[in-house]
Motif scaffolding. Structure first.
Motif, short mmCIF file in Angstrom:
data_model
loop_
_atom_site.label_atom_id
_atom_site.label_comp_id
_atom_site.label_asym_id
_atom_site.label_seq_id
_atom_site.Cartn_x
_atom_site.Cartn_y
_atom_site.Cartn_z
N GLY A 173 0.84 -1.17 0.00
CA GLY A 173 0.00 0.00 0.00
C GLY A 173 0.88 1.23 0.00
O GLY A 173 2.05 1.18 -0.38
N GLY A 174 0.33 2.35 0.45
CA GLY A 174 1.14 3.55 0.51
C GLY A 174 2.26 3.43 1.52
O GLY A 174 3.42 3.75 1.24
N TYR A 175 1.91 2.93 2.73
CA TYR A 175 2.89 2.83 3.81
C TYR A 175 2.81 1.49 4.54
O TYR A 175 3.30 1.38 5.65
N HIS A 176 2.19 0.50 3.94
CA HIS A 176 2.10 -0.80 4.61
C HIS A 176 2.28 -1.92 3.59
O HIS A 176 2.26 -1.69 2.37
N SER A 177 2.48 -3.13 4.12
CA SER A 177 2.75 -4.28 3.25
C SER A 177 1.99 -5.50 3.73
O SER A 177 1.70 -5.66 4.92
N LEU A 178 1.67 -6.39 2.78
CA LEU A 178 1.07 -7.68 3.07
C LEU A 178 1.91 -8.77 2.40
O LEU A 178 2.55 -8.53 1.39
N GLY A 197 -1.50 -20.34 3.04
CA GLY A 197 -2.70 -19.53 3.08
C GLY A 197 -2.84 -18.56 4.23
O GLY A 197 -3.94 -18.10 4.51
N LYS A 198 -1.74 -18.22 4.90
CA LYS A 198 -1.79 -17.24 5.99
C LYS A 198 -1.34 -15.87 5.50
O LYS A 198 -0.49 -15.77 4.62
N VAL A 199 -1.90 -14.82 6.08
CA VAL A 199 -1.59 -13.45 5.67
C VAL A 199 -0.80 -12.75 6.76
O VAL A 199 -1.19 -12.75 7.93
N LEU A 200 0.32 -12.14 6.36
CA LEU A 200 1.16 -11.36 7.26
C LEU A 200 1.05 -9.90 6.87
O LEU A 200 0.87 -9.56 5.69
N SER A 201 1.18 -9.00 7.84
CA SER A 201 1.15 -7.58 7.54
C SER A 201 2.11 -6.82 8.44
O SER A 201 2.47 -7.28 9.53
N TRP A 202 2.54 -5.64 7.95
CA TRP A 202 3.45 -4.81 8.74
C TRP A 202 3.46 -3.40 8.14
O TRP A 202 2.93 -3.16 7.06
N GLY A 203 4.04 -2.46 8.90
CA GLY A 203 4.12 -1.08 8.45
C GLY A 203 3.14 -0.18 9.17
O GLY A 203 2.82 -0.39 10.35
N HIS A 204 2.63 0.83 8.46
CA HIS A 204 1.74 1.82 9.06
C HIS A 204 0.34 1.24 9.27
O HIS A 204 -0.24 0.64 8.36
N GLY A 205 -0.21 1.44 10.47
CA GLY A 205 -1.52 0.87 10.79
C GLY A 205 -2.57 1.89 11.15
O GLY A 205 -3.63 1.53 11.64
N GLY A 206 -2.31 3.17 10.86
CA GLY A 206 -3.18 4.24 11.32
C GLY A 206 -4.60 4.20 10.82
O GLY A 206 -5.49 4.79 11.43
N HIS A 207 -4.84 3.51 9.70
CA HIS A 207 -6.20 3.38 9.18
C HIS A 207 -6.76 1.97 9.38
O HIS A 207 -7.79 1.62 8.80
N GLY A 208 -6.06 1.17 10.19
CA GLY A 208 -6.51 -0.20 10.41
C GLY A 208 -6.13 -1.15 9.29
O GLY A 208 -6.59 -2.30 9.27
N GLN A 209 -5.28 -0.73 8.37
CA GLN A 209 -4.97 -1.51 7.18
C GLN A 209 -4.12 -2.76 7.44
O GLN A 209 -3.94 -3.58 6.54
N LEU A 210 -3.64 -2.93 8.67
CA LEU A 210 -2.85 -4.13 8.99
C LEU A 210 -3.72 -5.29 9.44
O LEU A 210 -3.26 -6.43 9.49
N GLY A 211 -4.96 -5.01 9.85
CA GLY A 211 -5.88 -6.08 10.21
C GLY A 211 -5.66 -6.70 11.56
O GLY A 211 -6.14 -7.81 11.82
N PRO A 253 6.82 -8.46 10.12
CA PRO A 253 5.67 -9.21 9.60
C PRO A 253 5.00 -10.04 10.68
O PRO A 253 5.65 -10.82 11.38
N THR A 254 3.68 -9.87 10.82
CA THR A 254 2.91 -10.54 11.85
C THR A 254 1.64 -11.11 11.24
O THR A 254 0.96 -10.44 10.46
N MET A 255 1.31 -12.36 11.59
CA MET A 255 0.14 -13.00 11.01
C MET A 255 -1.14 -12.32 11.47
O MET A 255 -1.28 -11.96 12.64
N ILE A 256 -2.09 -12.16 10.55
CA ILE A 256 -3.40 -11.61 10.89
C ILE A 256 -4.25 -12.72 11.50
O ILE A 256 -4.71 -13.63 10.81
N GLU A 257 -4.43 -12.65 12.80
CA GLU A 257 -5.09 -13.73 13.54
C GLU A 257 -6.54 -13.91 13.11
O GLU A 257 -7.08 -15.03 13.11
N ALA A 258 -7.20 -12.83 12.71
CA ALA A 258 -8.61 -12.92 12.33
C ALA A 258 -8.82 -13.77 11.08
O ALA A 258 -9.93 -14.24 10.82
N LEU A 259 -7.75 -13.99 10.30
CA LEU A 259 -7.83 -14.82 9.10
C LEU A 259 -7.15 -16.17 9.27
O LEU A 259 -6.99 -16.92 8.30
N ALA A 260 -6.76 -16.50 10.49
CA ALA A 260 -5.98 -17.71 10.74
C ALA A 260 -6.74 -18.98 10.38
O ALA A 260 -6.13 -19.99 10.02
N ASP A 261 -8.06 -18.97 10.47
CA ASP A 261 -8.85 -20.16 10.16
C ASP A 261 -9.25 -20.25 8.69
O ASP A 261 -9.93 -21.18 8.28
#
Length: 455
Positions: free
Chosen positions: A329-334, A340-354, A364-372
């Motif tokens: 994204g502009g300031y974040h990454s996935l 099939g797991k999603v990791l995210s990191w960077g700027h989270g000010g708009h909730g874009q890291l999940g 990089p940290t796994m998005i727990e809400a998508l773990a299943d």
């Protein structure tokens, strides 16, 4: 299929079909359902092929003030609404998503379908041809003019297109011959031609590479391309943050822009795919290792600190993980792992890291809400994110100011993934499965398959 012990099907492969699910959302209360079928944009030339064709639809939502939704007007759409439909052969493929490892090409050629969102414009790739719509200033639509276009319009100036990447005021296309074309506003060298020119129709990018290009990506103002042997070339804006990865003495040639594609020589390994963020760049190797470089003031590089620069760095925390797709994204990454797991990191000010917060994430940290879920593709907009699961569900999170998450009633900042339920009309085509998603600055689109087809 057991999610925890099997690998997800890659979405770039030859199509195999799922068990279709019905949308869990109920229709808005009405006394009578009014059928308004979207126009049929493409179907096989052979009438016998149409009998067993698969029905696809493109849906869009979010801000429409620049025509980027393709709906024929400037209205904002609160939830996904059909734009057009397609009838395609059962063996169709999705064109490679930006930042993804491509599946091996089938022995028998088949048609490909893909979608892409830019800042305020959109495109659909169908069997080597592409349709564009949205804001036209700068020539970003490549139609030979700068007018806004409110409905999908065939671009007649470039054929045999393999993939598309839409930026801010420009667009980039890759042909089946391995040639790169660009068009739109060339500020800061974004087109790979001369600085600050406008190209109203696609123009060949003449880089110093001697082999075919296999992968392209672009951001608002910089672009990257990968050759068949894995070399990376970059061009476009460079403001001292190192996003082009070219090192000392290889910076801007004119007022902050480098219009000549240049090789990223500091990469020690061949690269398979690339992704461009706002002010940084990421590269994925064939064995799923992640390298990146550029700005890092919001932890965009995922190294645990704010040290950025032009020198490509291997993300050490992911050395034991195989990635199959990256997105910026502009300031974040996935990043998407092969299981099939999603990791995210960077700027989270708009909730874009999940991660259910608006905190920045250093590594990089796994998005727990998508773990299943078993996710098969990911996408980023400027400050919004999306994921498509193996069972055809779509999740989105982040900035919802312009309704770009496709779920009415969300707060402007939505830090947790929410399932996007498609409110389909009673058009006789049956339930749906989401195949792919693309996210722009303030709008989004998805491609869905339907369980039956009619002309």
């Amino acid at each position: 299929m057991t999610i925890s012990t099997t690998l997800c099907r890659r979405m770039t492969g030859v199509r195999t079909f799922f068990t279709f699910k019905s949308s869990t959302a109920s229709k808005p209360p009405t006394t009578k359902t009014v059928t308004n079928k979207p126009p049929l944009l493409w179907k096989p030339n052979d009438s016998s092929s149409s009998n067993d064709a698969v029905s696809l639809q493109l849906l869009s939502w979010g801000r429409g003030s620049s025509g980027q939704l393709g709906s024929g007007n400037e209205l904002t759409r609160l939830y996904p609404t059909p734009v057009f439909s397609l009838l395609v052969p059962p063996s169709f493929r999705l064109s490679p998503s930006p930042g993804s490892l491509s599946s091996p090409s089938p022995e028998k050629s088949t048609m490909e379908v893909g979608i892409s969102c830019g800042l305020f414009h959109s495109a659909a790739l169908i069997d080597g041809q592409f349709w564009v719509w949205g804001k036209g200033d700068g020539g970003r639509l490549g139609l030979g003019h700068e007018n806004t276009v409110f409905v999908p319009t065939l671009n007649p100036h470039l054929g045999s297109v393999k993939s598309l990447a839409l930026g801010g005021l420009h667009s980039v296309g890759l042909t089946s011959l391995g040639q790169v074309f660009s068009w739109g506003y060339g500020g800061f060298g974004a087109l790979g031609h001369t600085v600050f020119t406008r190209e109203l129709v696609p123009r060949l990018v003449e880089g110093s590479w001697t082999e075919k290009i296999k992968h392209i990506t672009t951001s608002g103002t910089h672009t990257a391309a990968v050759t068949e042997s894995g070399e990376v070339y970059t061009w476009g804006r460079e403001e001292g943050d190192g996003r082009l990865g070219l090192g000392p003495g290889r910076g801007p040639d004119q007022t902050g822009g480098l219009s000549v594609p240049s090789k990223v020589k500091a990469l020690p390994v061949p690269v398979a795919a690339v992704a461009c963020g706002g002010f940084f760049t990421m590269a994925l190797t064939e064995d799923g290792k992640l390298w990146n470089w550029g700005a890092n003031s919001n932890y965009e590089l995922g190294t645990g600190d704010k040290v950025g620069g032009w020198q490509p760095k291997l993300i050490s925390s992911l050395e034991d993980v195989r990635l199959v797709q990256i997105a910026c994204g502009g300031y974040h990454s996935l990043a998407l792992t092969e299981d099939g797991k999603v990791l995210s990191w960077g700027h989270g000010g708009h909730g874009q890291l999940g991660h259910s917060s608006i905190q920045n994430q250093k590594v990089p940290t796994m998005i727990e809400a998508l773990a299943d879920e078993c996710v098969v593709s990911i996408a980023c907009g400027g400050s919004a994110s999306a994921a498509v699961t193996e069972t055809g569900k779509l999740y989105m999170w982040g900035n919802s100011k312009d309704s770009q998450l496709g779920v009415p009633g969300l707060p402007e900042i939505n830090p947790s993934p929410v399932e996007v339920n498609l409110l389909m009309e009673d058009d006789g085509l049956g339930p749906h499965n989401v195949l792919s998603v693309a996210v722009g600055a303030s709008h989004a689109m998805c491609l869905i398959s339907r369980s039956s087809c009619t002309e």
